[in-house]
Design a protein around this motif. Structure first.
Motif: not given
Length: 174
Positions: A148-158
Motif C-alpha cells: 500500500i505504501d509503494v503501490q502508486d509509484d510502482l503502478c506509475n512506473e510500470i
C-alpha cells in the motif's frame, strides 16, 4: 623557433566533418512511424481490469498515460466513434505479486509486482498492421515495505513502461 601551421589540412578536416555530419541518417525513437496523409484519427477504448487482484486506480492511471503518449508523440486526433482510422482496445489482465529473493530466515526479501495488459490494435486502413498481443512489465520492491505504501509509484512506473512497449509495437511500427 616558431612552428608554421598550414591552414589547408585544418580546412580539409572541417569540410570533411561537415560533409560527414550531413550524411548521417537520424532516427527518432520516441515518435510514430505513421503517414499522416493516411492516418488522421484514433479511437482508444477503456482498459478495464480483468485481473484476479484489482487495484482500482490502475485503470485510470494506465489509460491517462496511454492517451498522453499518443497525444505527445503523434498528430492523431482522438475520437470516440468506431469510424477511426486506428482503434486501440484492451484490458488489464494481470496484477500479481510474487516473492523473488529469499533471505536466511526463509522469508522473501523482495517482492515483484507484475502488470499485464492485453491490447487489440486495429488498423482500419491496413489490416496487416493489426496487433493482438499481451504486454507485461514489473518492478521489484523490498518485502520490508507494505504494498500500500509503494503501490502508486510502482503502478506509475510500470504503466510508463507498458505504454512505451505498446506504443512501439503499434503506432511506432517497429
Amino acid at each position: 623557433m616558431r612552428t608554421k601551421i598550414s591552414l589547408l589540412p585544418i580546412l580539409m578536416v572541417c569540410l570533411l566533418s561537415v560533409m560527414m555530419n550531413s550524411c548521417i541518417p537520424s532516427y527518432k525513437f520516441n515518435g510514430s512511424a505513421l503517414n499522416y496523409d493516411v492516418y488522421k484519427t484514433i479511437n482508444v477504448g477503456e482498459f478495464p481490469i480483468r485481473a484476479a487482484l484489482v487495484y482500482p486506480p490502475l485503470q485510470q492511471t494506465f489509460e491517462n498515460k496511454l492517451l498522453d503518449a499518443i497525444t505527445r508523440q503523434t498528430r492523431l486526433n482522438e475520437i470516440d466513434t468506431n469510424n477511426a482510422d486506428l482503434e486501440m482496445t484492451g484490458e488489464i489482465t494481470g496484477y500479481s505479486l510474487s516473492p523473488q529473493a529469499v533471505g536466511e530466515d526463509a522469508y522473501a526479501t523482495e517482492t515483484r509486482l507484475t502488470i499485464t495488459v492485453h491490447v487489440k490494435y486495429t488498423d482500419n486502413k491496413n489490416p496487416a498492421n493489426n496487433v493482438d498481443q499481451s504486454f507485461s512489465a514489473y518492478r521489484q520492491f523490498s518485502s520490508n515495505l507494505l504494498l500500500i505504501d509503494v503501490q502508486d509509484d510502482l503502478c506509475n512506473e510500470i504503466s510508463d513502461e507498458l505504454v512505451d512497449l505498446i506504443f512501439n509495437a503499434t503506432l511506432g511500427n517497429w
